[in-house]
Motif scaffolding. Structure first.
Motif, PDB file in Angstrom:
ATOM      1  N   LYS A  32      27.470  56.499  85.912  1.00 55.34           N
ATOM      2  CA  LYS A  32      26.453  56.731  86.427  1.00 55.34           C
ATOM      3  C   LYS A  32      27.043  58.458  85.190  1.00 55.34           C
ATOM      4  CE  LYS A  32      25.087  55.082  90.537  1.00 55.34           C
ATOM      5  NZ  LYS A  32      24.303  53.585  90.234  1.00 55.34           N
ATOM      6  N   GLY A  33      28.438  58.589  85.031  1.00 54.32           N
ATOM      7  CA  GLY A  33      27.551  59.296  84.069  1.00 54.32           C
ATOM      8  C   GLY A  33      28.836  59.174  83.155  1.00 54.32           C
ATOM      9  N   MET A  34      29.078  59.624  81.602  1.00 54.03           N
ATOM     10  CA  MET A  34      29.495  60.344  80.611  1.00 54.03           C
ATOM     11  C   MET A  34      29.895  61.287  80.203  1.00 54.03           C
ATOM     12  SD  MET A  34      29.182  56.260  78.586  1.00 54.03           S
ATOM     13  CE  MET A  34      31.159  56.454  77.890  1.00 54.03           C
ATOM     14  N   TYR A  35      30.800  61.289  79.135  1.00 54.47           N
ATOM     15  CA  TYR A  35      31.437  63.164  78.407  1.00 54.47           C
ATOM     16  C   TYR A  35      31.405  62.081  77.287  1.00 54.47           C
ATOM     17  CZ  TYR A  35      33.339  67.194  77.300  1.00 54.47           C
ATOM     18  OH  TYR A  35      34.309  68.812  77.036  1.00 54.47           O
ATOM     19  N   ILE A  36      31.054  62.291  76.579  1.00 55.45           N
ATOM     20  CA  ILE A  36      31.330  62.058  74.865  1.00 55.45           C
ATOM     21  C   ILE A  36      31.828  63.077  74.027  1.00 55.45           C
ATOM     22  CG2 ILE A  36      30.156  60.195  73.029  1.00 55.45           C
ATOM     23  CD1 ILE A  36      29.250  58.929  74.993  1.00 55.45           C
ATOM     24  N   MET A  37      32.925  62.907  72.858  1.00 57.06           N
ATOM     25  CA  MET A  37      33.186  63.863  72.739  1.00 57.06           C
ATOM     26  C   MET A  37      33.623  63.695  71.085  1.00 57.06           C
ATOM     27  SD  MET A  37      36.632  66.557  72.982  1.00 57.06           S
ATOM     28  CE  MET A  37      38.049  65.435  71.698  1.00 57.06           C
ATOM     29  N   GLY A  38      32.207  64.220  70.313  1.00 57.09           N
ATOM     30  CA  GLY A  38      32.681  63.504  68.924  1.00 57.09           C
ATOM     31  C   GLY A  38      32.117  61.994  68.526  1.00 57.09           C
ATOM     32  N   GLU A  39      31.475  61.589  69.384  1.00 61.94           N
ATOM     33  CA  GLU A  39      31.430  60.230  68.780  1.00 61.94           C
ATOM     34  C   GLU A  39      29.727  59.853  68.667  1.00 61.94           C
ATOM     35  OE1 GLU A  39      33.639  57.931  67.778  1.00 61.94           O
ATOM     36  OE2 GLU A  39      35.793  58.283  68.863  1.00 61.94           O
ATOM     37  N   ASN A  40      29.446  58.594  67.557  1.00 56.15           N
ATOM     38  CA  ASN A  40      28.438  57.908  68.061  1.00 56.15           C
ATOM     39  C   ASN A  40      28.105  57.379  68.211  1.00 56.15           C
ATOM     40  OD1 ASN A  40      25.463  58.724  66.901  1.00 56.15           O
ATOM     41  ND2 ASN A  40      26.193  59.221  65.269  1.00 56.15           N
ATOM     42  N   PRO A  41      28.168  56.443  69.468  1.00 53.43           N
ATOM     43  CA  PRO A  41      28.270  54.969  69.200  1.00 53.43           C
ATOM     44  C   PRO A  41      26.718  54.496  69.178  1.00 53.43           C
ATOM     45  CG  PRO A  41      28.192  56.215  71.648  1.00 53.43           C
ATOM     46  CD  PRO A  41      28.971  57.153  70.365  1.00 53.43           C
ATOM     47  N   VAL A  42      26.178  55.085  68.651  1.00 53.04           N
ATOM     48  CA  VAL A  42      24.712  55.001  69.012  1.00 53.04           C
ATOM     49  C   VAL A  42      24.831  53.896  67.637  1.00 53.04           C
ATOM     50  CG1 VAL A  42      22.108  55.720  68.493  1.00 53.04           C
ATOM     51  CG2 VAL A  42      23.218  56.083  71.147  1.00 53.04           C
TER      52      VAL A  42
END
Ligand code: SF4
Ligand code: SF4
Ligand code: SF4
Ligand code: SF4
Ligand code: SF4
Ligand code: SF4
Ligand code: FES
Ligand code: FES
Lengths: 527, 351, 313
Positions: free
Chosen positions: A240-250
């Motif tokens: 339900k929740g994500m914290y993404i640091m310095g990545e660009n998975p899109v």
């Protein structure tokens, strides 16, 4: 890498698999060139005729995704022609019989059918590798099965152990990591199954050591989800929740449309980055991070060398270093996290991580250290497995060739191969904003073989649409014979050619690496 | 290893057999000027600035290509030597644009250093001068052949460090110049813009376009750091002026020596790009609005906390970064496990 | 004092009435290049490099001599301004030797700074050039009038000390130059070698002889010291290269700080690793003298000796 970069220049035989070294790792490429100038034999395994392939004595343009078959074929020749380093195999390894049994089927003739490489060439290369004084194997993501740790790329390791080309200078098994600190991120436990230094989350004593150091009752004991699994779970509504640091998975992950869908489905997404990336645009909160020039820290390069990053300027605007932001969030969540400087964080890492035990900022002032470096007076370990493998005896892990999940068919007759360009990096977030690199290499193109281009009526410089089962992009065609017939190539650096909308998220069952290198596509001319 | 002992400027110096007179002098702390010599490149002996006087030898040999022998007596600064060096510098200046006023290498130029050191103010020979057009049709390197002193270091660096052979000597006599094949420009050649030729050029003939047009050499502070791009981990110096990164220059890196690739040397521009995020953003009704750190952190903590409370730790996931530092990855792992209580942490290593 | 508010480059700036536009801009952190402006002796307005654009005013006024007015709108870097500055630099270079290669001022020269900043690589004018002999007729100051840009700072700073006025403008037009009385070399003039002029000269027209050839500006680190020989408390810089003090240079003279040769020599004796023998002019000739004599301490020293001799006796 088992061996240092500076070692490669002294090798007599280099087997470079799926690495366009001079473009994606230019400075390592210099070592390859140096070895060749000094008379080394260079074998490049790559469907494309890359720059480094142009220097090779043998360029094995195998069919995409058939590397394991080729490696097994080489092992087959080495065993059947009795070129095995018996002393090494006897004293340093185990499981030889199992390997022998598995590779027996991979005769050069059989492998020729799978890979398209002639049996004679396979024999010559196997002999060359086995009889060289010092032979090194370089490979990249084209081949990777597992990601971190030392017992991963079995087929390659099997070959090196068969011939004793490991644990000594100018040899070894050397994965070239794509990003500056992939090695360090793995070392630091940014993985679902291990804590720092590959200490498994499933081990009670490991967990209690960390729980105590971190001042919490207990730590989760079951391995978590990988990137791809997290995104799938998000799409299913379980995450339900994500914290993404310095990545660009899109842009960097396969099947981009699916990634976007998954991230949009989250209740809450926070992204911390230096630019408003394609991923950050989907966030609920975006936290501005400092760039490498604005903070202190360390990176660990592909040869396990821990090196200092030094703050040169103040963060731009109100941006903050990532480490400070994490501390703020943790503290706000009721877990006081406070460090005076990254040097203090490293002290904590060293206390908890045997392989980093002897590393401190004070020592790094006098130069880098290569882990394992267990104690403050330990000089570091540039060459792994000298005299002894980490686990005692080196184990042969037989592996079978499995064809790529998606094979070309009538509807999608071409194979799309993706990779990197010399002038750019990753999803282009940084290199498209330098005022220099993008000026020189500002537009992406699709490499296509003249034969395919002719059949499709496509001329050099024309716009084409590339379509897979998952998505499509438009791009300019470049008709060149650096790609073999049946294969098209482009990079994933340019957001306007978001090639990962096409790629296949099918994952290898063990390492869960998506099959980015091979997916079936069709190319159509845009009228 | 066998050793030889020689005398340089009255000082006894013992060095391994095969050492050049230049290296022997340097080991003894005796200065000899050089232009074409570079410890990382094959010796060439072309500029002759490093001449010395050696008793018993006719002429003045170039110390960078003369091997030290036992009992040799060397004078590195005798009147004849100084006179020869002055003449060489005068000859170089005779064909050099007097452009230090705005030259990007002003302050870090060997020709200038030696002219000052030997008090050669103006060219003694007023001769014909070159007037090559300045080549700046690429975004990385400016080539001004008028300033080239034909030391050949770029030719050797390209061949020996970069393994490319992009540039070589062409033409003869007064017209000799260093150029890519067919007299094309770098942009028209196979050049990969590693800038390794720029790093060795002793004068202003090859310059980093961005750096040298935005700062004078004495204005920058250098900060040693590690490249943020590929996994090789090259070391370089960030050049900082007025709190801004204005360029990258080589240092003696443990992995890379002075070599860098185009990304490491010329890819720093993103640091001050106007697209940089400078304030926290909170999306309200689908639109990002700037927020204070307090607001943003508060919201993140509240929402992550709420999800954890309602759905459990397993409903949270963290992506750490292969581009952030070790310390940051460590803290992210600690955060995921100790604060969120989940092992759902990964990064894009698989890609 | 009442304040006025004006707009400089879109920024609101409030300063006391009577301030000039240049100071107002500087107080707001906005850079304007200057050559002839001396904050200690303002109001000369000769070089015109500091021009700005003020809508409603004809031409481009020199900001250092234009007083602020309420509601004034100023542009310090408009196209016209930049163009004017380029032309001025171009004209200065037309009559300037291409000598940075070995010039002692290289690296700390305003003309050079601005040429780089405004991208004026070389002059587009090709006319007659000055060709004055180098004046190194004294042991302390080298004068190279070929490099002089006639900013007049030296003249004004010299005249600021009552009774000095050693130099002034002389001749006219192309031949205008800064001269001593009767145009004799500095060594034959009334000059006291206090080096106020050297301290303010923006270019390499006036330099220190004792430091010639000893180091380039970027190799030198400076450390400020205050002279204690008299109550004026003038400030000087130690010039340090590779850990060695190679010379003493005067900082720009402030109000009530006259600077003098004795003070500088005293600091040389105290700090410089290898100080040169002091020279004083006797009967029109410079001759080496003892440190005691140079610093005017002969009387004191002999009296000390006398007294100490008595004590011991
Ligand atoms: S290359 Fe050197 S000598 Fe030539 S103009 Fe530039 S700084 Fe001056
Ligand atoms: S930039 Fe690199 S490739 Fe290009 S000429 Fe220079 S050394 Fe050669
Ligand atoms: S360009 Fe520079 S390095 Fe190359 S020959 Fe000329 S002076 Fe030497
Ligand atoms: S300079 Fe180039 S080769 Fe070196 S680390 Fe950076 S990107 Fe990699
Ligand atoms: S000598 Fe210097 S201070 Fe005096 S007028 Fe000339 S440039 Fe100005
Ligand atoms: S006075 Fe300035 S511009 Fe003139 S030669 Fe000296 S340093 Fe160059
Ligand atoms: S340095 Fe020896 S000849 Fe050039
Ligand atoms: S500084 Fe204003 S006119 Fe010279």
């Amino acid at each position: 890498m088992t061996n240092p970069i500076g070692d490669i220049g002294g090798a007599d035989f280099i087997l470079a698999i799926g690495t366009n070294t001079t473009e994606s790792h230019p400075i390592i490429g210099l070592q390859v060139k140096k070895a060749v100038r000094n008379g080394a034999t260079l074998v490049v395994v790559d469907p494309r005729r890359t720059e480094v392939a142009g220097l090779a004595h043998y360029h094995l343009r195998l069919k995409s995704g058939t590397d394991i078959a080729l490696l097994n074929g080489l092992a087959n020749v080495i065993i059947s022609e009795d070129l095995v380093n018996k002393e090494f195999v006897d004293t340093r390894t185990e499981g030889f019989e199992a390997l022998k049994e598995t590779v027996a089927r991979y005769t050069p003739e059989y492998v020729e059918q799978i890979t398209g490489i002639s049996a004679d060439i396979i024999r010559e290369v196997a002999r060359g590798y086995a009889t060289a004084k010092n032979a090194t194997i370089l490979y990249t993501m084209g081949l990777t099965q597992h990601v971190c740790g030392t017992h991963n790329v079995f087929a390659v390791a099997n070959l090196a152990m068969l011939c004793g080309h490991i644990g000594k200078p100018h040899s070894g098994v050397n994965p070239l990591r794509g990003q500056n600190n992939v090695q360090g991120a793995c070392d630091m436990g940014a993985l679902p199954n291990v804590l720092t230094g590959y200490q498994s989350v499933t081990l009670e004593e490991v967990r209690s050591k960390f729980a105590e150091a971190w001042g919490v009752g207990e730590l989760p004991a079951t391995p978590g989800l990988t990137v791809g699994e997290m995104l799938e779970a998000a799409a299913r509504g379980e995450i339900k929740g994500m914290y993404i640091m310095g990545e660009n998975p899109v842009l960097s992950d396969p099947d981009a449309d699916h990634v976007i869908h998954a991230l949009e489905k989250l209740d809450f997404l926070v992204v911390q980055d230096i630019f408003l990336t394609e991923t950050a645009r989907l966030a609920d909160v975006v936290l501005p991070a400092a760039s490498f020039a604005e903070k202190d820290g360390t990176f660990t390069n592909t040869e396990r060398r821990v090196q200092r990053v030094r703050k040169a300027i103040e963060p731009v605007g109100e941006a903050k270093p990532d480490w400070q932001i994490i501390c703020l969030v943790a503290t706000a969540m009721g877990y006081p996290m406070q460090y005076g400087s990254p040097a203090e964080i490293m002290e904590e890492i060293a206390r908890l991580t045997p392989s980093y035990g002897g590393i401190s900022y004070q020592r790094l002032e006098n130069g880098s250290l290569v882990w394992p470096c267990p104690a403050p007076d330990h000089p570091g370990t540039p060459i792994l497995h000298a005299g002894k493998f980490a686990r005692g005896l080196g184990k042969f892990h037989p592996v079978e060739y499995v064809p790529p999940a998606e094979q070309p068919d009538e509807e999608y007759p071409l194979i799309l191969n993706t990779g990197r360009r010399h002038f750019h990096y990753h999803t282009g977030t940084m290199t498209l904003r330098t005022g220099a690199l993008e000026e020189y290499y500002g537009r992406e193109h699709l490499e296509i073989n003249p034969a395919d281009a002719r059949a499709l009526g496509i001329a050099d410089g024309e716009r084409v649409r590339v379509v897979s089962r998952r998505g499509q992009v438009e791009v300019t065609a470049r008709v060149v014979d650096t790609v073999p017939p049946g294969v098209v190539f482009t990079s994933f650096h340019f957001p306007d050619v978001a090639i990962n909308r096409l790629t296949n998220p099918a994952r290898d069952p063990v390492a869960r690496i998506p099959e980015l290198k091979v997916c079936a596509v069709r190319v159509e001319k845009i009228a | 290893m066998a050793e030889v002992t020689l005398t340089i400027d009255g000082k006894q110096v013992t060095v391994p057999v095969g050492t050049t007179v230049l290296e022997a002098a340097r080991q003894a702390g005796i200065f000899i000027p050089t232009l074409c010599h570079d410890p990382d490149l094959t010796p060439w002996g072309g500029c002759r600035l490093c001449v010395v006087e050696i008793e018993g030898m006719r002429n003045l040999p170039a110390s960078c290509v003369t091997t030290a022998t036992s009992g040799m007596v060397v004078h590195t600064a005798s009147p004849a030597v100084v006179e020869a060096r002055k003449t060489i510098i005068e000859l170089l200046l005779a064909n050099h644009p007097m452009d230090c006023l705005t030259c990007g290498k002003n302050g870090d130029c060997r020709l200038q250093d030696y002219a000052y050191m030997y008090g050669v103010r103006q060219a003694g020979f007023a001769g014909e001068r070159h007037s090559y057009p300045i080549e700046d049709d690429n975004p990385f390197i400016v080539r001004d052949l008028n300033k080239c002193i034909l030391c050949g270091k770029c030719v050797r660096a390209c061949a020996e460090i970069q393994g490319k052979n992009v540039v070589d000597f062409a033409y003869r006599g007064f017209n000799t110049r260093v150029t890519p094949a067919m007299d094309s420009t770098l942009a028209g050649s196979d050049c990969v813009f590693c800038g390794n030729c720029v790093a060795v050029c002793p004068v202003g003939a090859l310059q980093e376009k961005g750096l040298r047009s935005s700062a004078r050499t004495w204005e920058v502070k250098k900060v040693r750091t590690t490249c943020p791009y590929c996994g090789t981990g090259c070391t370089f110096d960030l050049n900082v002026k007025d709190g801004r990164v204005v360029g990258v220059t080589s240092c003696d890196g443990e992995v890379n020596g002075r070599a860098l690739c185009v990304k490491g040397r010329f890819g720093y521009g993103f640091i001050h790009h106007p697209d940089r995020l400078t304030r926290p953003l909170i999306k309200r009704n689908g639109i990002f609005e700037e927020a204070t750190w307090e607001e943003a952190i508060g919201l993140v903590a509240e929402r992550l906390g709420a999800i954890k409370k309602e759905y459990g730790s397993g409903a949270l996931g963290v992506l750490s970064s292969a581009r952030c530092t070790n310390e940051e990855n460590y803290l992210m792992s600690k955060f995921a496990r100790a604060v969120l209580g989940t092992n759902n942490i990964d990064h894009c290593a698989r890609l | 004092m009442p304040n006025v508010t004006l707009t400089i480059d879109g920024k609101q700036v409030t300063v006391p009435a009577g301030t000039n536009v240049l100071e107002a801009a500087r107080s707001a952190g906005i850079f304007i290049p200057t050559l002839c402006h001396d904050p200690a002796i303002p109001g000369f307005g000769a070089c015109r490099l500091c021009v700005v654009e003020i809508p409603g005013m004809r031409n481009l006024p020199a900001s250092c001599v234009t007083t602020v007015a309420e509601g004034m709108v100023v542009y310090t870097a408009s196209e016209a301004v930049i163009e004017a500055r380029r032309t001025i630099i171009d004209l200065l270079l037309a009559n300037h030797p291409q000598d940075c290669l070995t010039c002692e001022k290289n690296g700390d020269c305003r003309l050079q700074d601005y040429a780089f900043m405004y991208g004026v690589r070389q002059t587009s004018f090709h006319g007659e050039r000055k060709n004055y002999p180098l004046d190194d007729s004294n042991p302390y100051i080298i004068r190279d009038q070929n490099k002089c840009i006639l900013c007049g700072k030296c003249v004004r700073t010299c005249q600021a000390v009552p009774g000095r006025s050693v130099i002034d403008f002389g001749y006219r037009g192309f031949n205008t130059r800064v001269v001593t009385a009767m145009d004799v070399p500095l060594g034959e003039s009334e000059c006291v070698y206090c080096a106020r002029c050297v301290a303010v000269c923006p270019v390499g027209a006036l330099t220190y002889k004792p430091m010639a050839g000893k180091g380039r500006t970027w190799e030198i680190e400076k450390k400020t010291v205050t002279c204690t020989f008299c109550e004026n408390g003038c400030t000087f810089d130690l010039n340090i290269k590779n850990g060695k003090v190679i010379g003493i240079t005067a900082k720009e003279p402030g109000p009530g700080r006259p600077l003098c040769l004795k003070g500088r020599l005293g600091l040389e004796l105290l700090y410089v690793d290898e100080p040169l023998t002091p020279m004083l002019k006797k009967d029109g000739q410079f001759v080496p003298v003892s440190w005691a004599e140079a610093l005017g301490l002969e009387g004191v020293l002999s009296r000390i000796k006398e007294l100490e001799g008595k004590k011991q006796a």
